[in-house]
Design a protein around this motif. Structure first.
Motif, PDB file in Angstrom:
ATOM      1  N   THR A   6       1.226   9.488  12.726  1.00 30.66           N
ATOM      2  CA  THR A   6       1.406   9.919  11.340  1.00 30.66           C
ATOM      3  C   THR A   6       2.229   8.907  10.556  1.00 30.66           C
ATOM      4  N   VAL A   7       3.260   8.356  11.196  1.00 33.48           N
ATOM      5  CA  VAL A   7       4.063   7.319  10.547  1.00 33.48           C
ATOM      6  C   VAL A   7       3.202   6.103  10.216  1.00 33.48           C
ATOM      7  N   LEU A   8       2.335   5.698  11.126  1.00 38.08           N
ATOM      8  CA  LEU A   8       1.488   4.531  10.856  1.00 38.08           C
ATOM      9  C   LEU A   8       0.484   4.823   9.745  1.00 38.08           C
ATOM     10  N   GLY A   9      -0.076   6.032   9.733  1.00 38.04           N
ATOM     11  CA  GLY A   9      -0.984   6.389   8.650  1.00 38.04           C
ATOM     12  C   GLY A   9      -0.274   6.399   7.305  1.00 38.04           C
ATOM     13  N   LEU A  10       0.938   6.972   7.262  1.00 35.19           N
ATOM     14  CA  LEU A  10       1.723   6.985   6.033  1.00 35.19           C
ATOM     15  C   LEU A  10       2.133   5.572   5.629  1.00 35.19           C
ATOM     16  N   ALA A  11       2.506   4.747   6.601  1.00 39.93           N
ATOM     17  CA  ALA A  11       2.880   3.363   6.299  1.00 39.93           C
ATOM     18  C   ALA A  11       1.712   2.612   5.668  1.00 39.93           C
ATOM     19  N   HIS A  12       0.496   2.854   6.182  1.00 38.08           N
ATOM     20  CA  HIS A  12      -0.676   2.221   5.566  1.00 38.08           C
ATOM     21  C   HIS A  12      -0.805   2.637   4.105  1.00 38.08           C
ATOM     22  N   MET A  13      -0.657   3.932   3.831  1.00 39.89           N
ATOM     23  CA  MET A  13      -0.774   4.402   2.444  1.00 39.89           C
ATOM     24  C   MET A  13       0.256   3.723   1.549  1.00 39.89           C
ATOM     25  N   ILE A  14       1.507   3.678   2.016  1.00 40.21           N
ATOM     26  CA  ILE A  14       2.593   3.097   1.216  1.00 40.21           C
ATOM     27  C   ILE A  14       2.335   1.623   0.936  1.00 40.21           C
ATOM     28  N   MET A  15       1.960   0.869   1.962  1.00 40.49           N
ATOM     29  CA  MET A  15       1.772  -0.572   1.789  1.00 40.49           C
ATOM     30  C   MET A  15       0.519  -0.888   0.984  1.00 40.49           C
ATOM     31  N   ALA A  16      -0.568  -0.172   1.258  1.00 43.80           N
ATOM     32  CA  ALA A  16      -1.809  -0.443   0.530  1.00 43.80           C
ATOM     33  C   ALA A  16      -1.684  -0.088  -0.946  1.00 43.80           C
ATOM     34  N   LEU A  17      -0.883   0.928  -1.246  1.00 42.93           N
ATOM     35  CA  LEU A  17      -0.661   1.314  -2.636  1.00 42.93           C
ATOM     36  C   LEU A  17       0.400   0.445  -3.312  1.00 42.93           C
ATOM     37  N   GLY A  18       1.128  -0.344  -2.516  1.00 38.34           N
ATOM     38  CA  GLY A  18       2.119  -1.246  -3.077  1.00 38.34           C
ATOM     39  C   GLY A  18       3.321  -0.546  -3.678  1.00 38.34           C
ATOM     40  N   LEU A  19       3.789   0.526  -3.051  1.00 35.58           N
ATOM     41  CA  LEU A  19       4.962   1.217  -3.582  1.00 35.58           C
ATOM     42  C   LEU A  19       6.154   0.258  -3.613  1.00 35.58           C
ATOM     43  N   PRO A  20       6.970   0.308  -4.657  1.00 27.49           N
ATOM     44  CA  PRO A  20       8.088  -0.646  -4.796  1.00 27.49           C
ATOM     45  C   PRO A  20       9.301  -0.230  -3.966  1.00 27.49           C
ATOM     46  N   ILE A  21       9.150  -0.298  -2.657  1.00 25.68           N
ATOM     47  CA  ILE A  21      10.223   0.076  -1.737  1.00 25.68           C
ATOM     48  C   ILE A  21      10.323  -0.947  -0.621  1.00 25.68           C
ATOM     49  N   ARG A  22      11.411  -0.844   0.138  1.00 26.44           N
ATOM     50  CA  ARG A  22      11.555  -1.579   1.394  1.00 26.44           C
ATOM     51  C   ARG A  22      11.281  -0.582   2.515  1.00 26.44           C
ATOM     52  N   LEU A  23      10.229  -0.815   3.249  1.00 24.81           N
ATOM     53  CA  LEU A  23       9.785   0.104   4.293  1.00 24.81           C
ATOM     54  C   LEU A  23      10.153  -0.422   5.673  1.00 24.81           C
ATOM     55  N   GLN A  24      10.767   0.443   6.471  1.00 27.11           N
ATOM     56  CA  GLN A  24      11.012   0.161   7.887  1.00 27.11           C
ATOM     57  C   GLN A  24      10.354   1.280   8.693  1.00 27.11           C
TER      58      GLN A  24
END
Length: 461
Positions: free
Chosen positions: A257-275
């Motif tokens: 679920t974390v990897l699926g959510l990470a894909h959404m965040i990165m592909a959408l280009g949210l302006p955050i720092r993701l770890q």
């Protein structure tokens, strides 16, 4: 198959959505031949029912899809998706009858209805594509659907092909796709780098335990996601009975679920720092398995008495949470298939979560309702803190009695997230026990879409 909408260049069959009370009104506005066809077919506009209407040349001119009643719709979600399997391949366009506040949900459900896990059987999915409805952000929904399908694929893959090394490979591929940095701490290096509980849980397997870390983005608030990656859980020396072990390939559902959510965040280009942090292990049985009554010292320095080796997920999460908290995130989230108690409390369809932050809870509840990803807040109930303090060590990984098991597990994890970290924990099931519209039986994402929707408000984006 990557879910996609139909292209505008494709000839689309018009779709009329009709509920029980709207059918006659729709028919009254149609030519006599269509009225005769619909009456002759005996069509009833129940959820999941569809009727193709032929044109003069015999080809489909339009399709009716039933939408049931308001009472029936409250019993589920993604109602149009229930009819998609009965439609022939082709492109479709919704032209009437769908309530405006349900357009995005139904469009996403149509996308997700194309999901098929075909790694082993090779069954192809249907090619029934929807033209994006007006006002819908088609690219965003396709990204969300792709993230959900990634989660499903990872959970559905059996442990013979989804051990810690394969989970690492999936994370590495995702990082490469989005230009994220990627690192792994493997095997005995976990001891040298002070992740003793991840090592203790995974050391009995011939597949080395590891901590997977991915970082993306260089500005904005920091979000740390921690996903439980127990790729198979025998229960350790407190061995699970066969019936309980049968679904343990899904015990890495938090990581998926974390990897699926990470894909959404990165592909959408949210302006955050993701770890993203994933402790990936197999809880196996061998001569060096950790044992009941062992006392482990965690990365944070807290000691943990082991009263059940089948409560291993909170141990690996604890070291990862302590590490994540050291990075001073603006928000830290853990996702885990952690306790049966959560399923007993609210069943398999709802993602329970724990937070001390009322603003986060309000955002999640509103987001879950909006995007058809139901969530429910359970309490970090402070009076139960005594239950996780055994006396012989700082913490007990499996308090006796069994009451409030999801709560005591969440309280255990909160100790490692720390008092100064804005922290939320999800205790998900990650499995669809029986087929439902847009959700075939098998692995499923829970909570990720609600989180994605809530993040802008929670992080002030």
């Amino acid at each position: 198959m990557t879910p996609r909408f139909a292209q505008s260049s494709e000839a689309a069959i018009p779709v009329h959505v009709v509920d029980k009370h709207a059918l006659q009104d729709w028919l009254d506005r149609q030519p006599a031949r269509i009225q005769t066809w619909v009456h002759g077919s005996g069509f009833k506009p129940a959820i999941g029912k569809a009727l193709l209407i032929p044109g003069a040349e015999g080809m489909p001119e339009a399709v009716l899809i039933g939408y049931g009643t308001e009472v029936q719709r409250k019993r589920g979600r993604f109602h149009l998706a229930a009819a998609v399997p009965s439609l022939p391949d082709g492109a479709y366009e919704i032209v009437s009858g769908l309530p405006e506040d349900r357009v995005e949900e139904e469009a996403l459900g149509w996308l997700l209805s194309s999901y098929v896990f075909n790694r082993y059987a090779g069954n192809g999915g249907a090619e029934v594509h929807l033209l994006p409805p007006a006002g819908v952000d088609a690219a965003r929904l396709e990204i969300i659907a792709a993230g959900e399908c990634l989660t499903r694929d990872l959970i559905n893959t059996p442990a013979c092909d989804m051990g810690p090394e394969a989970l690492e490979a999936a994370a590495a591929q995702l990082a490469a796709e989005h230009g994220a940095t990627f690192a792994v701490i493997l095997g005995d290096d976990l001891l040298e780098r002070n992740f003793p509980m991840i090592h203790a849980v995974g050391r009995a397997s011939d597949k080395a335990p590891r901590l997977i870390e991915m970082n993306w983005g260089d500005s904005g608030p920091k979000l740390t996601l921690v996903g439980k990656g127990v790729c198979f859980d025998t229960g350790g020396l407190n061995l699970k009975p066969g019936a309980s072990m049968g679904l343990m390939k899904k015990d890495m559902g938090g990581a998926a679920t974390v990897l699926g959510l990470a894909h959404m965040i990165m592909a959408l280009g949210l302006p955050i720092r993701l770890q993203a942090l994933i402790p990936a292990v197999e809880n196996a049985v061998s001569g060096n398995s950790f044992r009941p009554q062992d006392i482990l010292t965690s990365r944070k320095g807290l000691t943990v008495e082991i009263n059940n080796t089948d409560a291993e997920g909170r141990l690996v999460l604890a070291d990862a949470l302590a590490y994540g908290a050291e990075g001073d995130p603006d928000l830290m989230l853990s996702m885990a298939t952690l306790t049966g108690a959560a399923r007993v409390a609210i069943g398999p369809d709802i993602a329970p979560y724990f937070t001390d932050d009322d603003a986060i809870a309000a955002a999640l509840d509103g987001a879950g309702a909006k995007v058809a990803d139901p969530v429910w807040r359970l309490p970090f109930w402070d009076p139960y803190e005594d239950d996780i303090e055994p006396g012989i060590a700082d913490l007990d990984n499996a308090p006796k009695g069994g009451f409030g098991g999801a709560i005591t597990a969440a309280l255990f994890l909160r100790r490692f997230a720390g008092d100064d970290t804005r922290y939320t924990h999800f205790d998900i099931y990650g499995w669809q026990p029986k087929a439902a519209p847009a959700r075939p039986k098998g692995g499923v994402g829970m909570g990720a879409r609600a989180l994605l929707e809530a993040l802008p408000g929670v992080l002030g984006l």
